[in-house]
Motif scaffolding. Sequence first.
Motif, short mmCIF file in Angstrom:
data_model
loop_
_atom_site.label_atom_id
_atom_site.label_comp_id
_atom_site.label_asym_id
_atom_site.label_seq_id
_atom_site.Cartn_x
_atom_site.Cartn_y
_atom_site.Cartn_z
N CYS A 88 13.99 48.54 14.23
CA CYS A 88 13.08 48.28 13.83
C CYS A 88 13.19 46.85 13.38
O CYS A 88 12.61 45.58 13.71
CB CYS A 88 12.49 48.59 13.19
SG CYS A 88 10.98 49.90 13.88
N PHE A 89 14.20 46.58 12.57
CA PHE A 89 15.06 45.28 12.26
C PHE A 89 15.07 43.94 12.89
O PHE A 89 14.41 43.33 12.96
CB PHE A 89 16.16 45.25 10.85
CG PHE A 89 15.97 44.25 10.63
CD1 PHE A 89 15.71 43.71 9.58
CD2 PHE A 89 17.63 43.68 10.56
CE1 PHE A 89 15.84 42.16 8.76
CE2 PHE A 89 17.86 42.43 9.75
CZ PHE A 89 17.06 41.88 9.06
N SER B 224 12.58 42.50 14.95
CA SER B 224 11.82 41.44 14.33
C SER B 224 12.84 40.65 14.37
O SER B 224 11.84 39.12 14.34
CB SER B 224 11.32 42.22 13.23
OG SER B 224 12.58 42.39 12.31
N SER C 66 11.78 38.08 17.06
CA SER C 66 10.35 38.06 17.95
C SER C 66 10.60 36.74 16.85
O SER C 66 9.90 35.79 17.13
CB SER C 66 9.96 38.82 17.02
OG SER C 66 9.90 39.20 15.61
#
Length: 73
Positions: free
Chosen positions: A9-10, A13, A16
């Motif tokens: 998830c990191f 992120s 993005s």
Amino acid sequence: MKRNLLIICFCFSLLSLGAQNTFSDDVESYKVGDYVAKSSTYWTVWSGAVGEGTQEDALITDENAKPGPSPFV
């Protein structure tokens, strides 16, 4: 397992953050009485059909326009 999911998830992120785009359109060049999708290549009607000037398209107006130079220049 939770740690791997957190790392994944990191990483997504971080990806993005680099995907920031800018957009510029000279809406002051549009003519009053024309339709938005018909006046610009950036805009289209909601359905995506070739229906510029239909009920889906917005009519350009100067009803709320203020005189003078733009404060954003």
